[in-house]
Design a protein around this motif. Structure first.
Motif, PDB file in Angstrom:
ATOM      1  N   MET A   1       1.201 139.154  22.801  1.00 19.19           N
ATOM      2  CA  MET A   1       2.160 138.144  23.178  1.00 19.19           C
ATOM      3  C   MET A   1       1.479 136.777  23.248  1.00 19.19           C
ATOM      4  N   ALA A   2       2.140 135.728  22.748  1.00 21.25           N
ATOM      5  CA  ALA A   2       1.544 134.395  22.707  1.00 21.25           C
ATOM      6  C   ALA A   2       1.511 133.777  24.096  1.00 21.25           C
ATOM      7  N   VAL A   3       0.389 133.103  24.382  1.00 21.12           N
ATOM      8  CA  VAL A   3       0.209 132.420  25.654  1.00 21.12           C
ATOM      9  C   VAL A   3      -0.086 130.952  25.361  1.00 21.12           C
ATOM     10  N   PRO A   4       0.571 130.006  26.039  1.00 20.57           N
ATOM     11  CA  PRO A   4       0.301 128.595  25.780  1.00 20.57           C
ATOM     12  C   PRO A   4      -1.136 128.226  26.124  1.00 20.57           C
ATOM     13  N   LYS A   5      -1.770 127.419  25.257  1.00 22.44           N
ATOM     14  CA  LYS A   5      -3.154 127.013  25.478  1.00 22.44           C
ATOM     15  C   LYS A   5      -3.248 125.929  26.553  1.00 22.44           C
TER      16      LYS A   5
END
Length: 59
Positions: A1-5
């Protein structure tokens, strides 16, 4: 799942959300009888005509 940087700033977040808060622009048409500005689908306040017929008497 993508996580904001990086965290989204308040200004960037609010700019994106503000686009849905804009009010729609009012449409104004010209009365075909007296050529005064009027709202569409409504009786003209200047001459009292709607759809080519006199609906109300305007003094």
């Amino acid at each position: 799942m993508a996580v904001p940087k990086r965290r989204t700033s308040k200004a960037r977040r609010d700019k994106r959300r503000a686009s849905s808060y804009k009010l729609p622009r009012v449409t104004i048409t010209e009365c075909p009888n007296c050529h005064e500005p009027k709202l569409p689908h409504r009786v003209c306040r200047a001459c009292g005509y709607y759809d080519g017929k006199e609906v109300i008497v305007v003094e």
